[in-house]
Design an enzyme around this catalytic site. Structure first.
Site, PDB file in Angstrom:
ATOM      1  CG  LEU A   1      -2.918   4.765   5.222  1.00 33.03           C
ATOM      2  CD1 LEU A   1      -2.094   5.213   6.878  1.00 33.03           C
ATOM      3  CD2 LEU A   1      -3.230   6.071   4.517  1.00 33.03           C
ATOM      4  N   PRO A   2      -0.870   4.513   1.720  1.00 31.94           N
ATOM      5  CG  PRO A   2      -0.768   6.249   0.259  1.00 31.94           C
ATOM      6  CD  PRO A   2      -1.130   5.568   1.187  1.00 31.94           C
TER       7      PRO A   2
ATOM      8  CB  THR B   1       2.167  -3.377   0.405  1.00 33.89           C
ATOM      9  OG1 THR B   1       1.020  -4.035   0.356  1.00 33.89           O
ATOM     10  CG2 THR B   1       2.983  -4.416   0.291  1.00 33.89           C
TER      11      THR B   1
ATOM     12  CE  LYS C   1       0.859  -6.422  -1.695  1.00 33.12           C
ATOM     13  NZ  LYS C   1      -0.310  -7.269  -2.693  1.00 33.12           N
TER      14      LYS C   1
ATOM     15  CE  LYS D   1       3.932   0.451  -1.887  1.00 33.41           C
ATOM     16  NZ  LYS D   1       2.935   0.241  -0.916  1.00 33.41           N
TER      17      LYS D   1
HETATM   18  P1  NAD Z   1      -4.229   4.852  -2.781  1.00 29.86           P
HETATM   19  O1  NAD Z   1      -3.032   5.627  -2.684  1.00 29.86           O
HETATM   20  O2  NAD Z   1      -5.460   4.921  -4.258  1.00 29.86           O
HETATM   21  O3  NAD Z   1      -4.593   4.984  -1.681  1.00 29.86           O
HETATM   22  C1  NAD Z   1      -4.087   5.259  -0.576  1.00 29.86           C
HETATM   23  C2  NAD Z   1      -4.828   6.697  -0.212  1.00 29.86           C
HETATM   24  O4  NAD Z   1      -4.808   7.298   1.592  1.00 29.86           O
HETATM   25  C3  NAD Z   1      -5.149   7.452  -0.428  1.00 29.86           C
HETATM   26  O5  NAD Z   1      -7.048   7.872  -0.063  1.00 29.86           O
HETATM   27  C4  NAD Z   1      -4.195   8.750   0.938  1.00 29.86           C
HETATM   28  O6  NAD Z   1      -5.648   9.858   0.348  1.00 29.86           O
HETATM   29  C5  NAD Z   1      -4.681   8.012   1.614  1.00 29.86           C
HETATM   30  N1  NAD Z   1      -3.556   9.036   2.648  1.00 29.86           N
HETATM   31  C6  NAD Z   1      -2.153   8.964   2.387  1.00 29.86           C
HETATM   32  N2  NAD Z   1      -1.376   9.592   3.710  1.00 29.86           N
HETATM   33  C7  NAD Z   1      -2.655   9.424   4.479  1.00 29.86           C
HETATM   34  C8  NAD Z   1      -2.029  10.014   6.384  1.00 29.86           C
HETATM   35  N3  NAD Z   1      -1.187  10.809   6.473  1.00 29.86           N
HETATM   36  N4  NAD Z   1      -3.802  10.414   6.076  1.00 29.86           N
HETATM   37  C9  NAD Z   1      -4.816   9.786   6.146  1.00 29.86           C
HETATM   38  N5  NAD Z   1      -5.269   9.320   4.414  1.00 29.86           N
HETATM   39  C10 NAD Z   1      -3.943   9.105   4.003  1.00 29.86           C
HETATM   40  O7  NAD Z   1      -3.236   3.512  -2.749  1.00 29.86           O
HETATM   41  P2  NAD Z   1      -3.789   1.896  -2.813  1.00 29.86           P
HETATM   42  O8  NAD Z   1      -4.119   1.389  -3.984  1.00 29.86           O
HETATM   43  O9  NAD Z   1      -5.311   1.736  -1.539  1.00 29.86           O
HETATM   44  O10 NAD Z   1      -2.987   1.514  -2.065  1.00 29.86           O
HETATM   45  C11 NAD Z   1      -3.206   0.692  -0.800  1.00 29.86           C
HETATM   46  C12 NAD Z   1      -2.482   0.278   0.304  1.00 29.86           C
HETATM   47  O11 NAD Z   1      -2.292  -1.302  -0.534  1.00 29.86           O
HETATM   48  C13 NAD Z   1      -1.083   0.140  -0.316  1.00 29.86           C
HETATM   49  O12 NAD Z   1       0.570   0.144   0.357  1.00 29.86           O
HETATM   50  C14 NAD Z   1      -0.883  -0.946  -1.344  1.00 29.86           C
HETATM   51  O13 NAD Z   1       1.093  -0.694  -2.228  1.00 29.86           O
HETATM   52  C15 NAD Z   1      -1.331  -2.092  -1.455  1.00 29.86           C
HETATM   53  N6  NAD Z   1      -2.142  -2.617  -2.182  1.00 29.86           N
HETATM   54  C16 NAD Z   1      -2.816  -2.133  -3.462  1.00 29.86           C
HETATM   55  C17 NAD Z   1      -3.194  -2.963  -4.318  1.00 29.86           C
HETATM   56  C18 NAD Z   1      -4.456  -2.581  -5.267  1.00 29.86           C
HETATM   57  O14 NAD Z   1      -4.553  -2.997  -6.492  1.00 29.86           O
HETATM   58  N7  NAD Z   1      -4.501  -1.111  -5.492  1.00 29.86           N
HETATM   59  C19 NAD Z   1      -3.819  -4.352  -4.229  1.00 29.86           C
HETATM   60  C20 NAD Z   1      -3.066  -5.294  -2.898  1.00 29.86           C
HETATM   61  C21 NAD Z   1      -2.285  -3.403  -2.056  1.00 29.86           C
END
Ligand code: NAD
Length: 300
Positions: free
Chosen positions: A64-65, A95, A170, A245
């Site tokens: 999740l975010p 993260t 991380k 963030k």
């Molecule tokens: P994203 O915003 O693409 O996806 C988040 C998902 O969570 C969305 O589908 C959203 O609908 C869902 N969501 C939000 N609140 C919710 C809830 N209460 N219940 C159910 N679903 C919910 O984000 P992302 O890019 O997939 O990143 C996720 C995590 O991974 C973050 O913490 C980010 O910092 C970390 N991360 C991202 C990357 C990248 O390249 N995108 C790489 C490494 C780490």
């Protein structure tokens, strides 16, 4: 294994696909119906709450975010903690800050559920290829137990220490990433302004001391690397607001231990400005737009 997966965004979706491909059975939940449907099409079962996802599950994975989202799926209405069976390990790959991880771990421990922080590196490409690096904070026995699940999604599974240490690793990694992306953006823009072909400059950086993941895999200059978000209008990838963030997590953690983060503070301002300019939902490599001249903005 029966795995519950909550959070099917840019990272969670390809990670869930990787679990399905390795033969695990998946029950999924996300607020976005569209995100859920893509996993159902690939063989996952959809449910309408985090609690419904974890009933009968042998493992739980959340992606999740931020910490607020993790808290809400753990403790909110029909949440994970109220429905998960005792003894089932909860793996959070989001993260978030180490203090929240410790709080969630102690909440889970009161009802007999091990909690693991397992944030990832490798981007959406690494998630799709199943080659992520997992930075795992867990007791040794729990680490040994979750390794086989994580190996379905990644190739480097590293035990960083006790609960919370995965997030420390991380946060430090993304501090470097935010800074190097700013540096590569600056150098690529300067080179282009001085008249060198950006592809030639990129090739030089990548065989010289300026090389980094930001230059050789994820170059921010459009057209230099076809698979990078820069060549797709900065869509998908790692959102600017998520990088912001993470740099916030670094500066707050640094303040807590009285440690300076000079470059991190500057990088934070770069992504803050990029977000304020309307790039918050674009990939973080869109920070290069801060260096563009007005006439280039329309040309690219
Ligand atoms: P994203 O915003 O693409 O996806 C988040 C998902 O969570 C969305 O589908 C959203 O609908 C869902 N969501 C939000 N609140 C919710 C809830 N209460 N219940 C159910 N679903 C919910 O984000 P992302 O890019 O997939 O990143 C996720 C995590 O991974 C973050 O913490 C980010 O910092 C970390 N991360 C991202 C990357 C990248 O390249 N995108 C790489 C490494 C780490």
């Amino acid at each position: 294994m029966k795995i519950a997966f909550v959070g099917l965004g840019n990272m969670g979706a390809p990670m869930a696909h990787a679990l399905l491909k390795t033969g695990h059975s998946l029950t999924v939940y996300d607020q976005s119906q569209r995100a859920v449907q893509l996993l159902v099409d690939a063989g996952a079962k959809a449910v309408s709450s985090p609690g419904a996802a974890v009933r009968g599950a042998e493992y739980v994975v959340t992606m999740l975010p931020g910490a607020g989202h993790v808290r809400s799926v753990l403790t909110g209405p029909d949440g994970i903690l109220a429905n998960v069976s005792p003894g089932v390990t909860i793996i959070d790959s989001s993260t978030i800050d180490p203090a929240s991880v410790k709080e969630f771990a102690s909440l889970a421990a009161t009802q007999g559920n091990p909690f693991v922080d397992a944030p990832v590196s490798g981007g959406t490409g690494g998630a799709a290829a199943g080659t992520l690096t997992f930075m795992v904070g867990a007791a040794s026995a729990t680490f040994a137990e979750v390794t086989s699940v994580l190996e379905a999604m990644g190739k480097n599974i590293v035990h960083c220490g006790d609960v919370g240490t995965g997030q420390i690793a991380k946060i430090c990694n993304n501090l470097v990433l935010g800074i190097t992306m700013g540096g590569v953006s600056e150098a690529m823009s300067l080179g282009a302004a001085l008249g060198i072909d950006p592809r030639i400059l990129s090739g030089i950086l990548n065989t010289s001391t300026g090389r980094s993941w930001s230059s050789d895999t994820y170059n921010p200059y459009p057209g230099v690397i076809q698979s990078a978000p820069a060549s797709k209008g900065y869509a998908g990838g790692f959102r600017t607001d998520l990088m912001l963030k993470d740099l916030g997590l670094a500066s707050e953690s640094a303040r807590a231990v009285g440690q300076p983060v000079f470059m991190g503070a500057l990088a934070q301002q770069l992504y803050q400005t990029s977000s304020a300019n309307g790039c918050g939902r674009l990939d973080f490599s869109a920070v290069i737009k801060l260096y563009r001249r007005p006439e280039e903005t329309t040309a690219r």
